[in-house]
Structure formats: C-alpha cells, structure tokens
Design a protein around this motif. Structure first.
Motif, PDB file in Angstrom:
ATOM      1  N   GLU A  15      47.068  56.764  23.224  1.00  0.00           N
ATOM      2  CA  GLU A  15      48.110  56.811  22.551  1.00  0.00           C
ATOM      3  C   GLU A  15      49.287  56.816  23.364  1.00  0.00           C
ATOM      4  O   GLU A  15      49.716  57.534  24.199  1.00  0.00           O
ATOM      5  CB  GLU A  15      48.176  58.167  21.764  1.00  0.00           C
ATOM      6  CG  GLU A  15      48.920  58.200  20.569  1.00  0.00           C
ATOM      7  CD  GLU A  15      48.785  59.509  19.929  1.00  0.00           C
ATOM      8  OE1 GLU A  15      49.815  60.039  19.406  1.00  0.00           O
ATOM      9  OE2 GLU A  15      47.699  59.855  19.705  1.00  0.00           O
ATOM     10  N   GLY A  16      50.510  56.010  22.927  1.00  0.00           N
ATOM     11  CA  GLY A  16      51.728  55.833  23.373  1.00  0.00           C
ATOM     12  C   GLY A  16      51.842  55.185  24.697  1.00  0.00           C
ATOM     13  O   GLY A  16      52.704  55.098  25.384  1.00  0.00           O
ATOM     14  N   PHE A  17      50.734  54.452  25.005  1.00  0.00           N
ATOM     15  CA  PHE A  17      50.601  53.666  26.244  1.00  0.00           C
ATOM     16  C   PHE A  17      50.371  52.006  25.943  1.00  0.00           C
ATOM     17  O   PHE A  17      49.474  51.957  25.030  1.00  0.00           O
ATOM     18  CB  PHE A  17      49.561  54.107  27.157  1.00  0.00           C
ATOM     19  CG  PHE A  17      49.405  53.227  28.509  1.00  0.00           C
ATOM     20  CD1 PHE A  17      50.497  53.205  29.270  1.00  0.00           C
ATOM     21  CD2 PHE A  17      48.408  52.054  28.441  1.00  0.00           C
ATOM     22  CE1 PHE A  17      49.959  52.291  30.498  1.00  0.00           C
ATOM     23  CE2 PHE A  17      48.086  51.560  29.869  1.00  0.00           C
ATOM     24  CZ  PHE A  17      49.156  51.511  30.610  1.00  0.00           C
ATOM     25  N   SER A  18      51.031  51.110  26.405  1.00  0.00           N
ATOM     26  CA  SER A  18      50.966  49.731  26.171  1.00  0.00           C
ATOM     27  C   SER A  18      50.573  49.139  27.466  1.00  0.00           C
ATOM     28  O   SER A  18      51.478  49.103  28.373  1.00  0.00           O
ATOM     29  CB  SER A  18      52.309  49.109  25.522  1.00  0.00           C
ATOM     30  OG  SER A  18      51.936  47.697  25.471  1.00  0.00           O
TER      31      SER A  18
END
Length: 106
Positions: A22-25
């Motif tokens: 979550e929150g990481f690309s």
C-alpha cells in the motif's frame, strides 16, 4: 507472557506477480521504457557517465593492443589512464546521484 500463534496470510502469495504494498509504486514512470529509451534518458540526465565508460574502454583496448605489440611502457601508461578514467566514471556517478537526490520530487 503469551506466545503468539502462527501467522497465516489471508491470501496465498502469487509468486508470478510482484507483492502489493500500500502506498508504493514499483514503477516510477507511468509507461514502460525500452532499453534504448531508458539508456537515452539516463544519458541525458548524466552524460559524463557514458563518456567515462567510453574512455575506460578505449584506454583498456589501446593498452591491451600495446601490450600485445610489446610496447610495455605505453601499455603501462594506458593502464594508468584506464584507472583515471574509472575514477572519473565513479565520480560522475556519485555527482549524478547527489544531484538527483537534491532535486525536488514532482
């Protein structure tokens, strides 16, 4: 003190896909780049690194050629030149990293 029980994941891992965090690309750029596109982009960002790599390869190649021909003095000079070119390349990489770290994210 109670010992925790075994942790079981809610869903089994799918090893064919990267993990979802979550929150990481994982991909900074929206489109996927080919090798050529990435090489050109990186060269535009820090042109000194490819120049240093070419200088290193040229000094190594000419030094080996001189060694093969029996010109030991010139071969030694080219090996010292190769070391200097490698140092230049490492310095260019470090300067490029420092500049990119100071650049504001958009």
């Amino acid at each position: 003190m109670a010992t925790p029980g075994p942790v079981t994941p809610k869903e089994p891992f799918d090893l064919s896909q990267p993990p979802v965090i979550e929150g990481f690309s994982a991909n900074v750029y929206s489109n996927s780049e080919s090798f050529k596109e990435k090489f050109l982009r990186k060269t535009r960002e820090n042109p000194m690194v490819p120049i240093g790599c070419l200088g290193t390869a040229a000094a190594l190649g000419y030094g080996l050629y001189c060694f093969h021909r029996g010109q030991s003095r010139r071969s030694q000079l080219m090996m010292r030149t190769r070391i200097a070119a490698q140092g230049f390349t490492v310095a260019a990489i470090l300067v490029g990293l420092a500049v990119s770290a100071m650049k504001p994210r958009h």
